[in-house]
Motif scaffolding. Sequence first.
Motif, PDB file in Angstrom:
ATOM      1  N   PHE A 158       0.858  -1.173   0.000  1.00 29.53           N
ATOM      2  CA  PHE A 158       0.000   0.000   0.000  1.00 29.53           C
ATOM      3  C   PHE A 158       0.896   1.225   0.000  1.00 29.53           C
ATOM      4  O   PHE A 158       1.755   1.355   0.860  1.00 29.53           O
ATOM      5  N   LEU A 159       0.690   2.098  -0.962  1.00 23.80           N
ATOM      6  CA  LEU A 159       1.517   3.289  -1.107  1.00 23.80           C
ATOM      7  C   LEU A 159       0.739   4.507  -0.629  1.00 23.80           C
ATOM      8  O   LEU A 159      -0.414   4.705  -1.023  1.00 23.80           O
ATOM      9  N   PHE A 160       1.384   5.308   0.207  1.00 21.04           N
ATOM     10  CA  PHE A 160       0.804   6.533   0.749  1.00 21.04           C
ATOM     11  C   PHE A 160       1.742   7.694   0.435  1.00 21.04           C
ATOM     12  O   PHE A 160       2.960   7.544   0.500  1.00 21.04           O
ATOM     13  N   LYS A 162       3.297  11.718   0.925  1.00 21.23           N
ATOM     14  CA  LYS A 162       3.964  12.350   2.070  1.00 21.23           C
ATOM     15  C   LYS A 162       2.987  12.821   3.148  1.00 21.23           C
ATOM     16  O   LYS A 162       3.365  12.960   4.305  1.00 21.23           O
ATOM     17  N   ASN A 163       1.742  13.052   2.759  1.00 22.87           N
ATOM     18  CA  ASN A 163       0.737  13.481   3.732  1.00 22.87           C
ATOM     19  C   ASN A 163      -0.106  12.327   4.242  1.00 22.87           C
ATOM     20  O   ASN A 163      -1.082  12.533   4.957  1.00 22.87           O
ATOM     21  N   GLY A 164       0.261  11.101   3.871  1.00 20.39           N
ATOM     22  CA  GLY A 164      -0.444   9.922   4.352  1.00 20.39           C
ATOM     23  C   GLY A 164      -1.645   9.524   3.512  1.00 20.39           C
ATOM     24  O   GLY A 164      -2.337   8.568   3.839  1.00 20.39           O
ATOM     25  N   LYS A 165      -1.893  10.239   2.415  1.00 22.37           N
ATOM     26  CA  LYS A 165      -3.038   9.928   1.555  1.00 22.37           C
ATOM     27  C   LYS A 165      -2.761   8.653   0.762  1.00 22.37           C
ATOM     28  O   LYS A 165      -1.692   8.495   0.178  1.00 22.37           O
ATOM     29  N   PHE A 166      -3.745   7.768   0.748  1.00 17.32           N
ATOM     30  CA  PHE A 166      -3.628   6.517   0.002  1.00 17.32           C
ATOM     31  C   PHE A 166      -3.476   6.814  -1.482  1.00 17.32           C
ATOM     32  O   PHE A 166      -4.240   7.573  -2.062  1.00 17.32           O
ATOM     33  N   VAL A 167      -2.462   6.210  -2.113  1.00 16.42           N
ATOM     34  CA  VAL A 167      -2.194   6.416  -3.533  1.00 16.42           C
ATOM     35  C   VAL A 167      -2.534   5.175  -4.344  1.00 16.42           C
ATOM     36  O   VAL A 167      -3.254   5.259  -5.337  1.00 16.42           O
ATOM     37  N   HIS A 168      -2.014   4.003  -3.900  1.00 13.57           N
ATOM     38  CA  HIS A 168      -2.202   2.812  -4.728  1.00 13.57           C
ATOM     39  C   HIS A 168      -1.986   1.533  -3.933  1.00 13.57           C
ATOM     40  O   HIS A 168      -1.194   1.514  -2.991  1.00 13.57           O
TER      41      HIS A 168
END
Length: 189
Positions: A158-160, A162-168
């Motif tokens: 799970f990629l987040f 720098k602000n912790g938002k889920f990306v992929h």
Amino acid sequence: MRILLKIVLAGLAVLFTACDSGSTIDAKSLSKTKIEAEKRGFVSTSFVLLTTDEKFIGFKTAENGLDFDEFKGKKAVIVDIFATWCPPCIETIPKLRELKDRYKDSLEIVSVLFQDDKTVEEMKDFIKEYQINYPITMGEENQKLADELNVTKVPEMFLFDKNGKFVHRFVGNVPKDELEKYLKIAIED
């Protein structure tokens, strides 16, 4: 002996791209290599993961991702859910090691040991054998996090940003160029 082990692992890797924790491998435990773009919603829960070198990684789930105490605003984070018995997980290690070296100032990788009953000493030997340059966590909190992320097979990453938002979300043995493509998005945000 090591060469034989590597040959066996390579052979199994050709057959499987993801593993589950069952004692037998069957069609239900296989996952095609894929990259899943999805909208994630998380319930606010706090986690404190313990690394093999007795450090704590604290964060809480937020509606749109994970709020890392230590990395927020500084680094994108890959949460790698893996097991030592899983051939695709082992194949992923060199890719993650290389990405960690290349993006050391803007990326953190946190590997979460999933349903794998290992001692700290066994994990330290594993880290040394595979030259792992990022933290691995162990303990009960790992399973709670895997449940929160709906992990049933490994590897899953799970990629987040720098602000912790889920990306992929990545499932199975993902090509390095695909990881890097999304990582660049996470770092730039």
